[in-house]
Design an enzyme around this catalytic site. Sequence first.
Site, PDB file in Angstrom:
ATOM      1  N   ILE A   1       0.982  -1.135  -0.021  1.00  0.00           N
ATOM      2  CA  ILE A   1       0.103  -0.122  -0.210  1.00  0.00           C
ATOM      3  C   ILE A   1       1.027   1.297   0.083  1.00  0.00           C
ATOM      4  O   ILE A   1       0.631   2.253  -0.823  1.00  0.00           O
ATOM      5  CB  ILE A   1      -0.925  -0.011   1.132  1.00  0.00           C
ATOM      6  CG1 ILE A   1      -1.872  -1.429   1.035  1.00  0.00           C
ATOM      7  CG2 ILE A   1      -1.833   1.041   1.368  1.00  0.00           C
ATOM      8  CD1 ILE A   1      -3.074  -1.260   2.362  1.00  0.00           C
TER       9      ILE A   1
ATOM     10  N   TYR B   1      -1.120  -6.043  17.865  1.00  0.00           N
ATOM     11  CA  TYR B   1      -1.492  -5.512  16.551  1.00  0.00           C
ATOM     12  C   TYR B   1      -2.717  -4.565  16.666  1.00  0.00           C
ATOM     13  O   TYR B   1      -2.834  -3.563  16.545  1.00  0.00           O
ATOM     14  CB  TYR B   1      -1.597  -6.434  15.390  1.00  0.00           C
ATOM     15  CG  TYR B   1      -1.696  -5.568  14.124  1.00  0.00           C
ATOM     16  CD1 TYR B   1      -0.621  -4.832  13.347  1.00  0.00           C
ATOM     17  CD2 TYR B   1      -3.005  -5.575  13.648  1.00  0.00           C
ATOM     18  CE1 TYR B   1      -0.966  -4.256  12.338  1.00  0.00           C
ATOM     19  CE2 TYR B   1      -3.111  -4.995  12.146  1.00  0.00           C
ATOM     20  CZ  TYR B   1      -2.095  -4.236  11.678  1.00  0.00           C
ATOM     21  OH  TYR B   1      -2.340  -3.371  10.537  1.00  0.00           O
TER      22      TYR B   1
END
Length: 251
Positions: free
Chosen positions: A20, A161
């Site tokens: 990305i 995370y």
Amino acid sequence: MTQVQRKAALVTGASDSRDIGTAICRQLASQGFDVFFTHWKADQKWIGILQRELEGSGVRCEGVEMDLSEADAAVQLLNTAQSSIGIPVVLVNNAAHSVRDGYENLDATILDEHYQVNMRTTFLLSVEFARRLKEAGMQGGRIINLTSGQDLGPMPGELAYAATKGAITAFMKTLSAELAHEDITVNAVNPGPTDSTWMDEGIREHLLPKFPMGRIGQPTDAAKLIGFLASEEAGWITGQVIHSEGGFLRG
């Protein structure tokens, strides 16, 4: 966005042609931004190819390998970027640390490693970016963070995370209020499951039925939205998490 002689953008985490971060760099370059990006353990030949590609669109481009887990990474990075392309007016916090954990494996080391990159450097980059814009008398800045939809449902096996990405959202909402009077917007983008470096064919087969549009999200999908948030047209949007997932169905 207040016009300056040249617009500069800083993007973290562009280390592979499929990720990305690379798509974001390409998008911002197409909008006329000079681009400075970070990478980590990337193929140096490919980094050179990317730089030449972006420079071919008429902008300046530099990349640096940087360990964002270091305590002084934010200041080091902004110093390097500023000396290369000038004071950035756009900051995209895209880089992230992610390893599988789960309650049986989670320990202090795993937590610290996620915190250092996902929270500490993201937070310090954001505030140092804003301070430098203010000191330079520049307005119209954009801070754009990448999140992972951690508030939309559980992420089993990714406790550290999910927690550290969730902290980015909390930080972003308060920072956006502090910076609104400086004409600096602060937003976050959740691109949903995206076919980048972490997907293999098995994961694609599992996820595809969950996308009612009939395809899995691509890095360019996230990059186009980030390009909009970096533009003048997005100047009235701040403090938001935009879920751009193509209607992804959880569960």
